[in-house]
Design a protein around this motif. Structure first.
Motif, PDB file in Angstrom:
ATOM      1  N   PHE A 176       0.838  -1.204   0.000  1.00  0.00           N
ATOM      2  CA  PHE A 176       0.000   0.000   0.000  1.00  0.00           C
ATOM      3  C   PHE A 176       0.871   1.251   0.000  1.00  0.00           C
ATOM      4  N   GLU A 177       1.946   1.202   0.744  1.00  0.00           N
ATOM      5  CA  GLU A 177       2.879   2.331   0.780  1.00  0.00           C
ATOM      6  C   GLU A 177       3.447   2.610  -0.610  1.00  0.00           C
ATOM      7  N   LEU A 178       3.815   1.559  -1.329  1.00  0.00           N
ATOM      8  CA  LEU A 178       4.349   1.721  -2.681  1.00  0.00           C
ATOM      9  C   LEU A 178       3.275   2.221  -3.649  1.00  0.00           C
ATOM     10  N   LYS A 179       2.086   1.647  -3.539  1.00  0.00           N
ATOM     11  CA  LYS A 179       0.997   1.989  -4.448  1.00  0.00           C
ATOM     12  C   LYS A 179       0.610   3.460  -4.342  1.00  0.00           C
ATOM     13  N   THR A 180       0.651   4.001  -3.140  1.00  0.00           N
ATOM     14  CA  THR A 180       0.142   5.359  -2.902  1.00  0.00           C
ATOM     15  C   THR A 180       1.223   6.427  -2.829  1.00  0.00           C
ATOM     16  N   GLN A 181       2.456   6.039  -3.050  1.00  0.00           N
ATOM     17  CA  GLN A 181       3.562   6.978  -2.879  1.00  0.00           C
ATOM     18  C   GLN A 181       3.438   8.201  -3.784  1.00  0.00           C
ATOM     19  N   TYR A 182       2.979   7.990  -5.013  1.00  0.00           N
ATOM     20  CA  TYR A 182       2.883   9.095  -5.966  1.00  0.00           C
ATOM     21  C   TYR A 182       1.829  10.106  -5.545  1.00  0.00           C
ATOM     22  N   GLN A 183       0.826   9.673  -4.768  1.00  0.00           N
ATOM     23  CA  GLN A 183      -0.207  10.592  -4.301  1.00  0.00           C
ATOM     24  C   GLN A 183       0.155  11.227  -2.967  1.00  0.00           C
ATOM     25  N   ARG A 184       0.772  10.445  -2.104  1.00  0.00           N
ATOM     26  CA  ARG A 184       1.102  10.940  -0.769  1.00  0.00           C
ATOM     27  C   ARG A 184       2.275  11.915  -0.780  1.00  0.00           C
ATOM     28  N   LYS A 185       3.253  11.597  -1.638  1.00  0.00           N
ATOM     29  CA  LYS A 185       4.511  12.343  -1.666  1.00  0.00           C
ATOM     30  C   LYS A 185       5.075  12.410  -0.250  1.00  0.00           C
ATOM     31  N   ASP A 186       5.390  13.613   0.232  1.00  0.00           N
ATOM     32  CA  ASP A 186       5.916  13.720   1.596  1.00  0.00           C
ATOM     33  C   ASP A 186       4.896  14.302   2.567  1.00  0.00           C
ATOM     34  N   GLU A 187       3.659  14.410   2.108  1.00  0.00           N
ATOM     35  CA  GLU A 187       2.643  15.068   2.924  1.00  0.00           C
ATOM     36  C   GLU A 187       2.003  14.132   3.941  1.00  0.00           C
ATOM     37  N   TYR A 188       1.870  12.844   3.579  1.00  0.00           N
ATOM     38  CA  TYR A 188       1.215  11.885   4.460  1.00  0.00           C
ATOM     39  C   TYR A 188       2.038  10.616   4.542  1.00  0.00           C
ATOM     40  N   THR A 189       1.956   9.948   5.681  1.00  0.00           N
ATOM     41  CA  THR A 189       2.498   8.603   5.782  1.00  0.00           C
ATOM     42  C   THR A 189       1.467   7.633   5.218  1.00  0.00           C
ATOM     43  N   ALA A 190       1.904   6.415   4.930  1.00  0.00           N
ATOM     44  CA  ALA A 190       0.968   5.413   4.435  1.00  0.00           C
ATOM     45  C   ALA A 190      -0.140   5.170   5.456  1.00  0.00           C
ATOM     46  N   GLU A 191       0.205   5.183   6.725  1.00  0.00           N
ATOM     47  CA  GLU A 191      -0.805   4.973   7.769  1.00  0.00           C
ATOM     48  C   GLU A 191      -1.846   6.089   7.759  1.00  0.00           C
ATOM     49  N   GLN A 192      -1.402   7.332   7.622  1.00  0.00           N
ATOM     50  CA  GLN A 192      -2.331   8.457   7.583  1.00  0.00           C
ATOM     51  C   GLN A 192      -3.223   8.409   6.344  1.00  0.00           C
ATOM     52  N   PHE A 193      -2.709   7.836   5.274  1.00  0.00           N
ATOM     53  CA  PHE A 193      -3.419   7.784   3.999  1.00  0.00           C
ATOM     54  C   PHE A 193      -4.370   6.595   3.914  1.00  0.00           C
ATOM     55  N   TYR A 194      -4.263   5.676   4.876  1.00  0.00           N
ATOM     56  CA  TYR A 194      -5.015   4.426   4.768  1.00  0.00           C
ATOM     57  C   TYR A 194      -6.523   4.636   4.810  1.00  0.00           C
ATOM     58  N   GLU A 195      -6.974   5.736   5.390  1.00  0.00           N
ATOM     59  CA  GLU A 195      -8.419   5.989   5.423  1.00  0.00           C
ATOM     60  C   GLU A 195      -9.016   6.092   4.021  1.00  0.00           C
ATOM     61  N   ARG A 196      -8.149   6.344   3.011  1.00  0.00           N
ATOM     62  CA  ARG A 196      -8.611   6.421   1.624  1.00  0.00           C
ATOM     63  C   ARG A 196      -8.463   5.104   0.868  1.00  0.00           C
ATOM     64  N   ALA A 197      -8.077   4.048   1.557  1.00  0.00           N
ATOM     65  CA  ALA A 197      -7.763   2.776   0.891  1.00  0.00           C
ATOM     66  C   ALA A 197      -8.951   2.184   0.151  1.00  0.00           C
ATOM     67  N   GLY A 198     -10.152   2.590   0.505  1.00  0.00           N
ATOM     68  CA  GLY A 198     -11.336   2.034  -0.132  1.00  0.00           C
ATOM     69  C   GLY A 198     -11.462   2.333  -1.607  1.00  0.00           C
ATOM     70  N   ILE A 199     -10.721   3.310  -2.108  1.00  0.00           N
ATOM     71  CA  ILE A 199     -10.855   3.646  -3.529  1.00  0.00           C
ATOM     72  C   ILE A 199     -10.071   2.683  -4.424  1.00  0.00           C
ATOM     73  N   TRP A 200      -9.229   1.831  -3.831  1.00  0.00           N
ATOM     74  CA  TRP A 200      -8.478   0.838  -4.609  1.00  0.00           C
ATOM     75  C   TRP A 200      -9.035  -0.553  -4.337  1.00  0.00           C
ATOM     76  N   ALA A 201      -9.340  -1.285  -5.395  1.00  0.00           N
ATOM     77  CA  ALA A 201      -9.908  -2.625  -5.230  1.00  0.00           C
ATOM     78  C   ALA A 201      -8.921  -3.580  -4.562  1.00  0.00           C
TER      79      ALA A 201
END
Length: 245
Positions: A35-60
């Protein structure tokens, strides 16, 4: 816009999705890394993967479907009624299996179409991916292998509104507003679904929200073809009885 289909050959739909796990710490370590790898391009340095996980529902790959609402037109006394029902289950495989029964039993002919807002980019591929993940054979209407673009039995109200402008994104809420259709966003919005599901445990609130979006998609298609939108009394929420269920 001109129409080349009958309204009662269209199944309108909307889906609601949430992260597969409520808490980041419940996500398996390898999945966290992916998940960290998948979302890196969107998160950049603004969010950690954990902070971004609330949006995980948009990926199947990291989310799951908790509700599929469908609507279909029935002609009665010369007027159209829109009948709306929903598939919702804590067991995603059971939900998807029941939805597949509907497609296989009632919307399996060549002239049948599926219609959603941004469906080609989100709803249709998401359902198909989750079916594959759950080991469910794809119904004909979602199995696009080998099909040419003009053979794909999908309508997308957002694509129709683009009129060929592939850079143009227009939300369902904005379109209903400018076209004089009652807003589907009267209670919650998509960003709140996971909280309502995991914290409030109110699936019925989510079903109402999902059904309102489905109704709005059907109303959009009517407006696109200069047809009058449905009055409230012509929108019926029903429990669909599936054959061989």
């Amino acid at each position: 816009m001109s129409t080349h289909f009958e309204l009662n050959n269209i199944l309108f739909l909307d889906i609601e999705t949430v992260p597969q796990h409520e808490h980041w710490e419940d996500v398996p370590e390898e999945t966290q890394h992916l998940f960290e790898l998948k979302t890196q391009y969107q998160r950049k340095d603004e969010y950690t993967a954990e902070q971004f996980y609330e949006r995980a529902g948009i990926w199947a790959e990291f989310g799951k479907i908790i509700c599929i609402s469908v609507g279909y037109f029935v002609e009665k006394d010369g007027n159209y009624q829109l009948r709306v029902t929903s598939f919702a289950d804590k067991n995603e495989a059971a939900l998807l299996t029941n939805f597949k029964k509907l497609l296989d039993s009632h919307f399996n002919l060549k002239n049948h179409l599926l219609c959603a807002h941004n469906g080609k980019e989100f709803d249709f591929p998401y359902i198909a991916r989750r079916m594959v993940i759950n080991g469910i054979t794809l119904p004909k209407k979602l199995n696009l292998f080998g099909k040419k673009p003009w053979e794909v039995p999908h309508l997308d109200t957002m694509e129709l509104w683009k009129f060929g402008d592939y850079k143009h994104f227009t939300s369902l809420n904005l379109l209903t507003h400018i076209l004089g259709i009652p807003s589907p966003k009267q209670d919650i919005n998509g960003s709140e679904v996971a909280n309502v599901y995991y914290k409030e445990k109110d699936i019925y609130r989510i079903i109402r929200y999902c059904e309102n979006d489905t109704i709005a998609v059907a109303q959009l298609l009517l407006r696109f073809h200069n047809l009058p939108i449905l009055e409230e009394q012509n929108i019926l929420q029903v429990n669909l009885q599936l054959e061989n269920s």
